[in-house]
Motif scaffolding. Structure first.
Motif, mmCIF file in Angstrom:
data_model
loop_
_atom_site.group_PDB
_atom_site.id
_atom_site.type_symbol
_atom_site.label_atom_id
_atom_site.label_comp_id
_atom_site.label_asym_id
_atom_site.label_seq_id
_atom_site.Cartn_x
_atom_site.Cartn_y
_atom_site.Cartn_z
ATOM 1 N N LEU A 75 47.351 55.428 33.910
ATOM 2 C CA LEU A 75 47.659 54.957 32.432
ATOM 3 C C LEU A 75 47.920 53.411 32.451
ATOM 4 N N VAL A 76 48.845 52.829 33.337
ATOM 5 C CA VAL A 76 48.980 51.495 33.079
ATOM 6 C C VAL A 76 48.917 50.769 34.512
ATOM 7 N N PRO A 77 47.620 50.356 34.696
ATOM 8 C CA PRO A 77 47.227 49.885 35.989
ATOM 9 C C PRO A 77 48.116 48.537 36.146
ATOM 10 N N THR A 78 48.162 48.312 37.629
ATOM 11 C CA THR A 78 49.214 47.153 37.734
ATOM 12 C C THR A 78 48.399 45.668 37.974
ATOM 13 N N THR A 79 47.151 46.198 38.088
ATOM 14 C CA THR A 79 46.078 44.847 38.394
ATOM 15 C C THR A 79 45.162 44.844 37.350
ATOM 16 N N PRO A 80 44.792 43.719 36.651
ATOM 17 C CA PRO A 80 44.105 43.443 35.743
ATOM 18 C C PRO A 80 42.493 43.549 36.236
ATOM 19 N N GLY A 81 42.366 43.351 37.450
ATOM 20 C CA GLY A 81 40.972 43.362 37.895
ATOM 21 C C GLY A 81 40.627 42.247 38.854
ATOM 22 N N THR A 82 39.351 41.871 39.247
ATOM 23 C CA THR A 82 39.168 40.859 39.786
ATOM 24 C C THR A 82 37.819 40.001 39.377
ATOM 25 N N PHE A 83 37.969 38.707 39.431
ATOM 26 C CA PHE A 83 36.801 37.656 39.011
ATOM 27 C C PHE A 83 35.978 37.711 40.449
ATOM 28 N N LYS A 84 34.622 37.716 40.163
ATOM 29 C CA LYS A 84 33.598 37.362 41.199
ATOM 30 C C LYS A 84 32.612 36.474 40.594
ATOM 31 N N GLU A 85 31.581 35.921 41.319
ATOM 32 C CA GLU A 85 30.398 35.276 40.920
ATOM 33 C C GLU A 85 29.131 35.686 41.088
ATOM 34 N N ALA A 86 28.157 35.753 40.395
ATOM 35 C CA ALA A 86 27.068 36.280 40.599
ATOM 36 C C ALA A 86 26.304 35.369 41.666
ATOM 37 N N MET A 87 25.780 35.932 42.957
ATOM 38 C CA MET A 87 25.107 35.115 43.832
ATOM 39 C C MET A 87 23.513 35.142 43.555
ATOM 40 N N THR A 88 23.288 35.873 42.507
ATOM 41 C CA THR A 88 21.694 35.913 42.217
ATOM 42 C C THR A 88 21.585 36.531 40.876
ATOM 43 N N ASP A 89 20.496 36.665 40.205
ATOM 44 C CA ASP A 89 20.499 37.217 39.041
ATOM 45 C C ASP A 89 20.514 38.708 39.148
ATOM 46 N N ILE A 90 21.523 39.489 38.318
ATOM 47 C CA ILE A 90 21.726 40.942 38.541
ATOM 48 C C ILE A 90 21.168 41.698 37.258
ATOM 49 N N SER A 91 20.324 42.712 37.691
ATOM 50 C CA SER A 91 20.086 43.680 36.461
ATOM 51 C C SER A 91 20.994 44.889 36.256
ATOM 52 N N PHE A 92 21.324 45.089 35.637
ATOM 53 C CA PHE A 92 22.514 46.091 35.201
ATOM 54 C C PHE A 92 22.496 46.520 33.715
ATOM 55 N N ALA A 93 22.252 48.029 33.571
ATOM 56 C CA ALA A 93 22.270 48.681 32.139
ATOM 57 C C ALA A 93 21.389 47.949 31.106
ATOM 58 N N GLY A 94 20.317 47.414 31.560
ATOM 59 C CA GLY A 94 19.156 46.779 30.703
ATOM 60 C C GLY A 94 19.439 45.254 30.610
#
Length: 476
Positions: free
Chosen positions: A352-371
């Motif tokens: 319900l209340v995650p203690t982490t916001p998440g994580t940033f990363k960087e695309a190493m190549t073009d990524i195709s996702f969900a169109g």
């Protein structure tokens, strides 16, 4: 003359307005057609203001509804970001680290926390050093030895640090103090009140600057964070140098904390790790351990006070463990392993209340996702807020229900309070032990009731009670 002032103001504002129009038009025309839907917000500010007003959870869910439940585009902390959502978004990030994405730190976090980490090679080197260290010191087998220390510290804390029965107590600062001092004790054996105060004073401003807009002015969160970060690292440098000197004089001691173990780690060339790298590592560990443990423990106490029937089940389990111990005997790994229901409660809290916001990363190549296409070099972000309240994964997602974690539990990649894949948070076991040990001592000592009945948990980058969690404490 005063009558012309409003018109003069509008005249001066006109060029700025035209700039904004041209900025957005240029931005849209330069973008590839296949980018995820979304907006980059205001120049410089991006969508940081909206994020601050809404909080991370509402911000993420609102944009998923408006743009796409799979991936959307925004601008945060001075960078254009593609936010991956849901179980499939989590999966593609977690299973493709080093293939499609690589670790990346926002400028604010990097400058405040590790300012000398100035290129990708030094970033990778820092991860390599940490990986050598974490498997030796943060794995369950290594953490067993710290449970009696956690238990003893929790007892002293509840006895001496302001947990007064029959009074209204503001709980959040007490839990924050305990979790900070616990980390300092276990990581580098600092227990002196004066040294703790020297570290904790600038620690708050440093944390506030980590996820801020990187504008270096004295009154901004980022500016204050830079100054505070320098102070924290200077104090940590004194601690590390003093310990290294002590180990050179006296040799390897019997009571080896995490710092002692780190000082024995060598790099690929057979040299001991530099003081600067050790300081960077331990400042990062201190921030991560404090945020996850303090936030989760505050939330755990909040929900136990909110749901008395859940508290009663936790109390029953913890009392059975307490009665199996001799007077004054400390908890062990085996005792914590018996806290099945209590851990399910904690897991539901973290949903319900995650203690982490998440994580940033960087695309190493073009990524195709969900169109859509996320171009090489674009920053990405995954967050537990995109899946934890999704009714597709968790029926009646707003309902507090620890039974969700009985049996096989949630489907893969839907419940991710500690991330996933090769870079799953290495401190998750530490956080679990710290939360459950304090909870054992708290519920076996007190019943509690909320002073402010309608107080809420607020989720910004981490979770916290809106008014500091005031409780009435009643001894058993």
């Amino acid at each position: 003359m005063d009558i012309f002032i409003p018109y003069l103001f509008l005249f001066l504002l006109l060029p700025f307005s035209l700039y904004l129009i041209l900025f957005f038009h240029k931005e849209d025309s330069d973008d590839p057609k296949n980018l995820p839907p979304g907006t980059n917000g205001w120049p410089i500010l991006g969508e940081n203001v909206n994020l601050g007003l809404l909080g991370l959870s509402k911000f993420i869910r609102g944009r998923m509804e408006k743009y796409s439940p799979d991936v959307f585009r925004t601008s945060l902390l001075g960078e254009k970001v593609a936010v991956f959502c849901g179980a499939q978004g989590n999966k593609i990030i977690f299973t493709n680290d080093g293939k499609l994405v690589t670790p990346w730190l926002p400028l604010s976090l990097k400058k405040v926390l590790v300012p000398d980490l100035d290129d990708s090679s030094s970033y990778k080197e820092g991860f390599d050093v940490f990986n050598k260290f974490k498997y030796d010191t943060l794995k369950p087998e290594a953490l067993r030895q710290y449970i009696p220390v956690m238990d003893a510290m929790a007892r002293v804390h509840l006895r001496d640090d302001g947990w007064k029965p029959h009074f209204a107590v503001k709980v959040q600062p007490l839990i924050n103090k305990y979790t900070f001092e616990l980390s300092c004790r276990l990581f580098f054996n600092v227990t002196d009140p004066e040294k703790l105060q020297t570290l904790s004073g600038p620690f708050g401003p440093m944390r506030n600057g980590l996820m801020s807009l990187p504008i270096d002015l004295p009154w901004t969160a980022f500016g204050r964070g830079l100054k505070a970060g320098n102070i924290v690292r200077a104090e940590m440098t004194k601690i590390v140098e003093a310990r290294r000197e002590e180990m050179m004089r006296k040799g390897r001691g019997e009571d080896r904390d995490m710092l002692s173990k780190m000082l024995e780690v060598k790099d690929e060339e057979g040299k001991f790790i530099s003081v600067k790298k050790i300081v960077n590592l331990f400042v990062g560990l201190l921030v991560a351990s404090f945020d996850s443990t303090a936030s989760a423990t505050n939330a755990m106490v909040f929900y136990l006070a909110e749901y008395p029937h859940v508290y009663e089940e936790v109390l029953k389990e913890q009392m059975a463990i307490a009665k199996s111990k001799a007077p004054g005997e400390n908890l062990t790994w085996e005792d914590v392993d018996k806290m099945k229901y209590s851990w399910n409660v904690a897991r539901e809290v973290l949903r319900l209340v995650p203690t982490t916001p998440g994580t940033f990363k960087e695309a190493m190549t073009d990524i195709s996702f969900a169109g859509f296409t996320i171009p090489k070099g674009m920053k990405t972000f995954w967050t537990p807020h995109s899946s934890h309240l999704n009714p597709e994964y968790f029926p009646e997602p707003e309902k507090f229900d620890p039974s969700r974690f009985e049996g096989s539990g949630p489907a893969p990649y839907t419940y991710v309070p500690f991330g996933g894949g090769a870079r799953m948070c290495p401190g998750r076991v530490y956080a679990k032990l710290a939360i459950l040990v304090l909870m054992h001592n708290l519920v076996t000592k007190f019943r509690f009731k909320k002073v402010i009945p309608h107080e809420k948990m607020v989720v910004e980058f981490s979770a916290s009670p809106s008014h500091g969690l005031h409780l009435h404490l009643y001894p058993h």
